[in-house]
Motif scaffolding. Structure first.
Motif, PDB file in Angstrom:
ATOM      1  N   GLY A   5      43.344  93.713 -29.368  1.00 60.85           N
ATOM      2  CA  GLY A   5      44.701  93.726 -29.892  1.00 60.85           C
ATOM      3  C   GLY A   5      45.643  94.534 -29.018  1.00 60.85           C
ATOM      4  N   LEU A   6      46.882  94.702 -29.489  1.00 62.73           N
ATOM      5  CA  LEU A   6      47.875  95.438 -28.708  1.00 62.73           C
ATOM      6  C   LEU A   6      47.995  96.882 -29.169  1.00 62.73           C
ATOM      7  N   GLY A   7      47.181  97.306 -30.115  1.00 59.07           N
ATOM      8  CA  GLY A   7      47.297  98.668 -30.595  1.00 59.07           C
ATOM      9  C   GLY A   7      46.039  99.469 -30.367  1.00 59.07           C
ATOM     10  N   ARG A  48      62.674 110.422 -10.375  1.00 60.63           N
ATOM     11  CA  ARG A  48      62.051 110.647 -11.683  1.00 60.63           C
ATOM     12  C   ARG A  48      62.921 110.077 -12.794  1.00 60.63           C
ATOM     13  N   TRP A  49      62.340 109.145 -13.528  1.00 61.81           N
ATOM     14  CA  TRP A  49      63.038 108.538 -14.661  1.00 61.81           C
ATOM     15  C   TRP A  49      63.221 109.571 -15.761  1.00 61.81           C
ATOM     16  N   THR A  50      64.290 109.425 -16.531  1.00 64.67           N
ATOM     17  CA  THR A  50      64.753 110.471 -17.441  1.00 64.67           C
ATOM     18  C   THR A  50      64.046 110.494 -18.794  1.00 64.67           C
ATOM     19  N   TYR A  51      63.532 109.340 -19.274  1.00 63.29           N
ATOM     20  CA  TYR A  51      63.227 109.230 -20.697  1.00 63.29           C
ATOM     21  C   TYR A  51      61.742 109.002 -21.012  1.00 63.29           C
ATOM     22  N   TYR A  52      60.859 109.631 -20.272  1.00 64.81           N
ATOM     23  CA  TYR A  52      59.429 109.447 -20.550  1.00 64.81           C
ATOM     24  C   TYR A  52      59.035 109.948 -21.928  1.00 64.81           C
ATOM     25  N   ALA A  53      59.605 111.042 -22.381  1.00 61.22           N
ATOM     26  CA  ALA A  53      59.231 111.589 -23.690  1.00 61.22           C
ATOM     27  C   ALA A  53      59.577 110.608 -24.805  1.00 61.22           C
ATOM     28  N   GLU A  54      60.777 110.037 -24.748  1.00 58.28           N
ATOM     29  CA  GLU A  54      61.168 109.070 -25.775  1.00 58.28           C
ATOM     30  C   GLU A  54      60.304 107.815 -25.699  1.00 58.28           C
ATOM     31  N   ALA A  55      60.006 107.350 -24.487  1.00 58.69           N
ATOM     32  CA  ALA A  55      59.149 106.174 -24.341  1.00 58.69           C
ATOM     33  C   ALA A  55      57.758 106.442 -24.899  1.00 58.69           C
ATOM     34  N   ALA A  56      57.223 107.630 -24.650  1.00 59.06           N
ATOM     35  CA  ALA A  56      55.900 107.979 -25.179  1.00 59.06           C
ATOM     36  C   ALA A  56      55.898 107.950 -26.701  1.00 59.06           C
ATOM     37  N   THR A  71      57.055 116.148 -27.943  1.00 55.12           N
ATOM     38  CA  THR A  71      58.022 115.196 -28.495  1.00 55.12           C
ATOM     39  C   THR A  71      57.356 114.021 -29.184  1.00 55.12           C
ATOM     40  N   ALA A  72      56.241 113.535 -28.598  1.00 53.23           N
ATOM     41  CA  ALA A  72      55.696 112.234 -29.000  1.00 53.23           C
ATOM     42  C   ALA A  72      54.504 112.313 -29.946  1.00 53.23           C
ATOM     43  N   GLY A  73      53.870 113.470 -30.087  1.00 54.92           N
ATOM     44  CA  GLY A  73      52.863 113.595 -31.130  1.00 54.92           C
ATOM     45  C   GLY A  73      51.426 113.467 -30.689  1.00 54.92           C
ATOM     46  N   LEU A 129      57.845 106.141 -28.684  1.00 62.18           N
ATOM     47  CA  LEU A 129      57.911 104.754 -29.131  1.00 62.18           C
ATOM     48  C   LEU A 129      56.580 104.034 -28.938  1.00 62.18           C
ATOM     49  N   LEU A 130      55.917 104.288 -27.842  1.00 64.17           N
ATOM     50  CA  LEU A 130      54.614 103.668 -27.600  1.00 64.17           C
ATOM     51  C   LEU A 130      53.578 104.154 -28.612  1.00 64.17           C
ATOM     52  N   ALA A 131      53.585 105.460 -28.893  1.00 54.59           N
ATOM     53  CA  ALA A 131      52.642 106.014 -29.868  1.00 54.59           C
ATOM     54  C   ALA A 131      52.894 105.461 -31.262  1.00 54.59           C
ATOM     55  N   GLU A 132      54.152 105.232 -31.601  1.00 55.90           N
ATOM     56  CA  GLU A 132      54.474 104.667 -32.915  1.00 55.90           C
ATOM     57  C   GLU A 132      53.930 103.248 -33.065  1.00 55.90           C
ATOM     58  N   GLN A 133      53.703 102.564 -31.949  1.00 57.33           N
ATOM     59  CA  GLN A 133      53.112 101.228 -31.988  1.00 57.33           C
ATOM     60  C   GLN A 133      51.586 101.273 -32.038  1.00 57.33           C
ATOM     61  N   GLY A 134      51.008 102.469 -32.142  1.00 49.03           N
ATOM     62  CA  GLY A 134      49.557 102.603 -32.239  1.00 49.03           C
ATOM     63  C   GLY A 134      48.845 102.667 -30.903  1.00 49.03           C
ATOM     64  N   LEU A 135      49.571 102.869 -29.824  1.00 48.51           N
ATOM     65  CA  LEU A 135      48.967 102.959 -28.499  1.00 48.51           C
ATOM     66  C   LEU A 135      48.633 104.403 -28.166  1.00 48.51           C
TER      67      LEU A 135
END
Length: 370
Positions: A202-204, A221-229, A257-259, A231-237
């Motif tokens: 699956g995808l999670g 260096r891209w600015t928003y790795y913490a926010e992306a992490a 930030t991401a848990g 969002l990815l964790a919220e999808q079960g990844l």
């Protein structure tokens, strides 16, 4: 693609030493660039040499930082680990390296960097053929001069051209760099780190995204790795932050930030980063050495580009996605290490939600039946 047959006829009439001899078993030394990404790209040079001279073993000079990469490079007989300071000549260290090289019986040395210092030890070791581009008045250090480096379009063209016969045209495409890690080693690494047993259909659950937020130069260096992490964790990844000691602070920020689904895997051993990229289902990276490692491993890799050009600096292996701002900027690409115009918009205008959406598509494509 068989480079050997492509250039066989052109070798006739070249000076002795440039003509392929399939009975030749004398070893070759390659002195690559020692930045991680450039070191990985240097594996293309190894592959070209092995195709030209299948019976000549190829060794690779390496620093202690890059040494783990050699263990995963097909076609490399061995790595010679020798650290030279970047800021000074260190003549005693050069003589020490030359003494080791003398014992190896090298007949040919390819010196990829255009620096005086990189050519010194092969000359002190009296390696008969020392091939490199003209540069830094290396008269006597390089004895097989190559010209026209500035006319070659890409970094890989400049490096790999040295492995071809002098004057040979570039091939339509180069062999891509390869890094091969055994599945059993990946499984042991995951078990030791408490990172689960591996991929799920699956995808999670069970699927992991590796983030590489570092780079040489702040502008890449891209600015928003913490926010992306997050969002990815919220999808079960599962999310792994990969990098060296310089990325420890940002890794801690991302984890905070991401848990709990996010793990800080930064550290001093590059082997850990190699195995993380091999185990991940997708890698998201700035233009950095870890991007080249992930791509050479065959891991679906997303490269985030701002000030640098994907044409010049993306891996030859190809990327699952090239992420760039849709904002049109007159300063892009600038290739500067620090942003001096437009408030770093080439990176700040790439939203975390956009990167996460692309990652979802890459994961779905990777999971789809072939």
């Amino acid at each position: 693609m068989n480079l050997n047959s492509q250039y066989k006829d052109q070798d006739k009439g070249q000076d002795k030493g440039e003509v392929e001899d399939l009975t030749d078993t004398s070893p070759i030394l390659v002195i690559p660039y020692m930045w991680i990404g450039d070191f990985v790209r240097g594996h293309t040079v190894i592959r070209v040499l092995r195709e030209r001279w299948p019976n000549r073993p190829v060794d690779l000079l390496t620093t202690s930082l890059c040494a783990p990469l050699v263990d995963y490079m097909p076609g490399v007989r061995s790595g010679i680990v020798w650290d030279l300071p970047r800021s000074r000549l260190a003549l005693a260290r050069q003589w020490g390296l030359a003494a080791i090289l003398k014992t190896k019986g090298y007949r040919t040395a390819l010196v990829l960097p255009r620096t005086w210092k990189s050519a010194l030890a092969p000359a002190l070791a009296a390696i008969p053929e020392r091939i490199g581009f003209v540069g830094e008045a290396r008269f006597g250090l390089i004895n097989r001069w190559r010209w026209g480096e500035k006319a070659l379009p890409r970094f890989i063209d400049k490096n790999a051209a040295l492995a071809l016969p002098d004057g040979a045209p570039l091939p339509p495409e180069w062999p891509v760099p390869q890094l091969r890690v055994g599945a059993d080693e990946v499984a042991r690494w995951r078990q030791m780190g408490g990172l689960g047993s591996g991929h799920d259909s699956g995808l999670g659950k069970g699927r992991a995204v590796a983030l590489a937020p570092g780079s040489v130069g702040a502008s890449k260096r891209w600015t928003y790795y913490a926010e992306a992490a997050r969002l990815l964790a919220e999808q079960g990844l599962d999310v792994w932050v990969v990098g060296g000691p310089g990325e420890k602070a940002i890794a801690e920020e991302i984890v905070a930030t991401a848990g709990a689904r996010v793990r800080d895997l930064t550290g001093t051993d590059l082997r850990n980063g190699i195995l993380a990229m091999a185990a991940a289902d997708v890698a998201i990276s700035n233009d950095s050495g870890l991007m080249h490692i992930a791509a050479a491993l065959g891991t679906p890799t997303m490269g985030i580009f701002g000030p640098t050009s994907p044409y010049h600096w993306a891996p030859l292996n190809g990327l699952a996605a090239i992420v760039q701002t849709k904002t049109k900027l007159s300063c892009q690409p600038c290739h500067r290490t620090v942003c001096r115009m437009n408030d770093h918009r080439c990176m700040r205008d790439i939203a975390a939600s956009e990167v996460v959406a692309i990652a979802g598509r890459v994961l779905a494509e990777a999971a789809a039946p072939k």
